[in-house]
Motif scaffolding. Structure first.
Motif, mmCIF file in Angstrom:
data_model
loop_
_atom_site.group_PDB
_atom_site.id
_atom_site.type_symbol
_atom_site.label_atom_id
_atom_site.label_comp_id
_atom_site.label_asym_id
_atom_site.label_seq_id
_atom_site.Cartn_x
_atom_site.Cartn_y
_atom_site.Cartn_z
ATOM 1 N N ALA A 1 76.749 11.984 6.292
ATOM 2 C CA ALA A 1 78.396 11.695 6.402
ATOM 3 C C ALA A 1 78.951 13.219 6.166
ATOM 4 O O ALA A 1 79.792 13.502 7.010
ATOM 5 C CB ALA A 1 78.980 10.607 5.629
ATOM 6 N N GLN A 2 78.329 13.979 5.619
ATOM 7 C CA GLN A 2 78.993 15.359 5.159
ATOM 8 C C GLN A 2 78.115 16.097 5.585
ATOM 9 O O GLN A 2 76.921 16.496 5.116
ATOM 10 C CB GLN A 2 79.183 15.415 3.586
ATOM 11 N N GLN A 3 78.587 17.154 6.467
ATOM 12 C CA GLN A 3 77.577 18.065 7.286
ATOM 13 C C GLN A 3 77.780 19.599 6.822
ATOM 14 O O GLN A 3 76.930 20.130 6.814
ATOM 15 C CB GLN A 3 78.264 18.371 8.802
ATOM 16 N N GLU A 4 78.941 19.803 5.996
ATOM 17 C CA GLU A 4 79.204 20.840 5.412
ATOM 18 C C GLU A 4 79.359 21.128 3.950
ATOM 19 O O GLU A 4 80.172 20.000 3.490
ATOM 20 C CB GLU A 4 80.261 21.856 6.316
ATOM 21 N N LEU A 5 79.066 22.150 3.216
ATOM 22 C CA LEU A 5 79.276 22.268 1.956
ATOM 23 C C LEU A 5 80.487 23.092 1.527
ATOM 24 O O LEU A 5 80.360 24.106 2.113
ATOM 25 C CB LEU A 5 78.065 22.796 1.137
ATOM 26 N N ASP A 6 81.455 22.511 0.927
ATOM 27 C CA ASP A 6 82.648 23.101 0.683
ATOM 28 C C ASP A 6 82.558 23.838 -0.665
ATOM 29 O O ASP A 6 81.721 23.428 -1.670
ATOM 30 C CB ASP A 6 83.993 22.518 0.762
ATOM 31 N N ASP A 7 83.265 25.072 -1.000
ATOM 32 C CA ASP A 7 82.960 25.766 -2.124
ATOM 33 C C ASP A 7 83.559 24.971 -3.488
ATOM 34 O O ASP A 7 82.975 24.956 -4.572
ATOM 35 C CB ASP A 7 83.985 27.235 -2.362
ATOM 36 N N GLU A 8 84.398 24.132 -3.289
ATOM 37 C CA GLU A 8 84.912 23.359 -4.452
ATOM 38 C C GLU A 8 83.820 22.360 -5.222
ATOM 39 O O GLU A 8 83.564 22.322 -6.087
ATOM 40 C CB GLU A 8 86.066 22.379 -3.974
ATOM 41 N N GLU A 9 83.117 21.841 -4.115
ATOM 42 C CA GLU A 9 82.106 20.734 -4.510
ATOM 43 C C GLU A 9 81.037 21.784 -5.137
ATOM 44 O O GLU A 9 80.555 21.242 -6.281
ATOM 45 C CB GLU A 9 81.270 20.050 -3.186
ATOM 46 N N TRP A 10 80.498 22.737 -4.522
ATOM 47 C CA TRP A 10 79.581 23.383 -5.188
ATOM 48 C C TRP A 10 79.883 24.052 -6.494
ATOM 49 O O TRP A 10 78.942 23.917 -7.609
ATOM 50 C CB TRP A 10 79.126 24.598 -4.111
ATOM 51 N N ASN A 11 80.993 24.360 -6.790
ATOM 52 C CA ASN A 11 81.410 24.869 -8.013
ATOM 53 C C ASN A 11 81.308 23.714 -9.142
ATOM 54 O O ASN A 11 80.720 23.890 -10.123
ATOM 55 C CB ASN A 11 82.980 25.310 -8.308
ATOM 56 N N LYS A 12 81.601 22.582 -8.606
ATOM 57 C CA LYS A 12 81.413 21.318 -9.691
ATOM 58 C C LYS A 12 79.969 21.076 -9.961
ATOM 59 O O LYS A 12 79.616 20.797 -10.744
ATOM 60 C CB LYS A 12 82.185 20.255 -9.016
ATOM 61 N N VAL A 13 79.293 21.221 -8.782
ATOM 62 C CA VAL A 13 77.645 21.147 -9.023
ATOM 63 C C VAL A 13 77.044 21.931 -10.043
ATOM 64 O O VAL A 13 76.297 21.667 -10.641
ATOM 65 C CB VAL A 13 76.794 21.028 -7.587
ATOM 66 N N MET A 14 77.492 23.300 -9.761
ATOM 67 C CA MET A 14 77.082 24.313 -10.788
ATOM 68 C C MET A 14 77.634 23.900 -12.135
ATOM 69 O O MET A 14 76.880 24.477 -12.829
ATOM 70 C CB MET A 14 77.615 25.675 -10.214
ATOM 71 N N SER A 15 78.734 23.580 -12.368
ATOM 72 C CA SER A 15 79.112 23.324 -13.645
ATOM 73 C C SER A 15 78.326 22.082 -14.203
ATOM 74 O O SER A 15 77.759 22.201 -15.400
ATOM 75 C CB SER A 15 80.584 22.752 -13.788
ATOM 76 N N CYS A 16 77.811 21.000 -13.517
ATOM 77 C CA CYS A 16 76.778 20.273 -13.908
ATOM 78 C C CYS A 16 75.503 20.856 -14.088
ATOM 79 O O CYS A 16 75.025 20.438 -15.288
ATOM 80 C CB CYS A 16 76.890 19.105 -12.962
#
Length: 292
Positions: free
Chosen positions: A121-136
């Motif tokens: 459903a999500q085709q592109e990765l946005d910076d906000e999500e990636w930053n949260k993933v990296m904090s995890c």
């Protein structure tokens, strides 16, 4: 403080449309052997992720996994109806041409494994999500390192105890040396008396041979070197950030001195002490393999 190469860490974070779980686990290895499994959406960030992991993790066979679980129906992956229909038509045609019965063919199982049938459903990765993933990811690595530290404490306690055991056994050696020397002296004297009774003896040569033989059986140097190795082993644990490889080298040197003591002992009680020291040293070598 030493760290174990065995470790486990986990962290979880909830985003608006998904739940992210990060797991890190490791076993011992001579170098950093990193295996990474991540969702397709994050694949473009794999090099960045590997670089970060390498900066935080030293040595070990490491498995790193990111799980992504959708938590809202409108963000679940979509099945492309048109792609399914086209694949089905083609597969039916091929089956008919080859004379394959439909009863023996699970078309849906085949089709769902083909490219472009299931779309995220999500085709592109946005910076906000990636930053949260990296904090995890960072939290999982923190937990992983804490686990390694906890395991390291247990390793350190065991290693120091076994070093003390070898030290205690080595300190028992002197009490058997007088008996050992007396037996060696008696054996030499008996052999000399037999030789002198039968042959003429060059006293100078005899004295040289005796000195050589006595020096060959002397174990003072081995005792001193072993004591120094035991001390250096403990100092290395206290002073080195990642002492694993050095501890392995020191253990090898300890083994050489213990083996030489055994070959020179010529006394049953001393041999038993040497066997005890070898047993402790083998356990040390096994444990050192898991020290970072």
């Amino acid at each position: 403080m030493i760290y174990s190469m065995t470790g486990y860490g986990k962290a979880t974070i909830e985003l608006p449309n998904k739940k992210i779980t990060v797991e890190v686990k490791s076993l011992n290895s001579k170098q950093l052997d990193l295996a990474v499994r991540i969702p397709a959406l994050y694949r473009e960030k794999e090099l960045e992720l590997r670089s970060y992991l390498a900066s935080r993790i030293s040595r070990g066979k490491v498995d790193f996994i990111i799980f992504s679980e959708n938590i809202h129906a409108d963000h679940v992956a979509r099945i492309d109806d048109e792609a399914v229909a086209q694949y089905y038509t083609q597969l039916r045609g091929i089956a008919t041409n080859l004379g394959i019965s439909d009863a023996n063919t699970d078309y849906m199982k085949i089709i769902l494994s083909l490219p472009d049938v299931v779309r995220s459903a999500q085709q592109e990765l946005d910076d906000e999500e990636w930053n949260k993933v990296m904090s995890c990811v960072a939290q999982a690595i923190d937990n992983f390192i804490a686990f390694r530290q906890q395991e390291g404490r247990a390793l350190q306690a065991d290693l120091l105890q076994r070093i003390d055991n070898i030290k205690s056994l080595s300190q028992l050696v002197p009490q058997y040396e007088a008996e050992r020397v007396d037996k060696i002296r008696s054996r030499i004297t008996a052999n000399l008396e037999d030789i002198i009774s039968r042959d003429k003896v060059d006293n100078n040569r005899l004295e040289q041979e005796l000195i050589f033989y006595i020096e060959k059986l002397d174990i003072n140097e081995e005792k001193v070197r072993l004591a120094n190795h035991l001390k250096y082993f403990v100092e290395t644990i206290d002073s080195e950030a990642e002492p694993g490889k050095k501890l392995g080298f020191i253990a090898q040197e300890m083994g050489r001195e213990i083996n030489t003591l055994g070959s020179k002992a010529n006394q049953a009680d001393m041999q038993r002490l040497v066997v005890g020291m070898k047993d402790e040293l083998e356990k040390i070598k096994e444990q050192v393999l898991n020290v970072l």
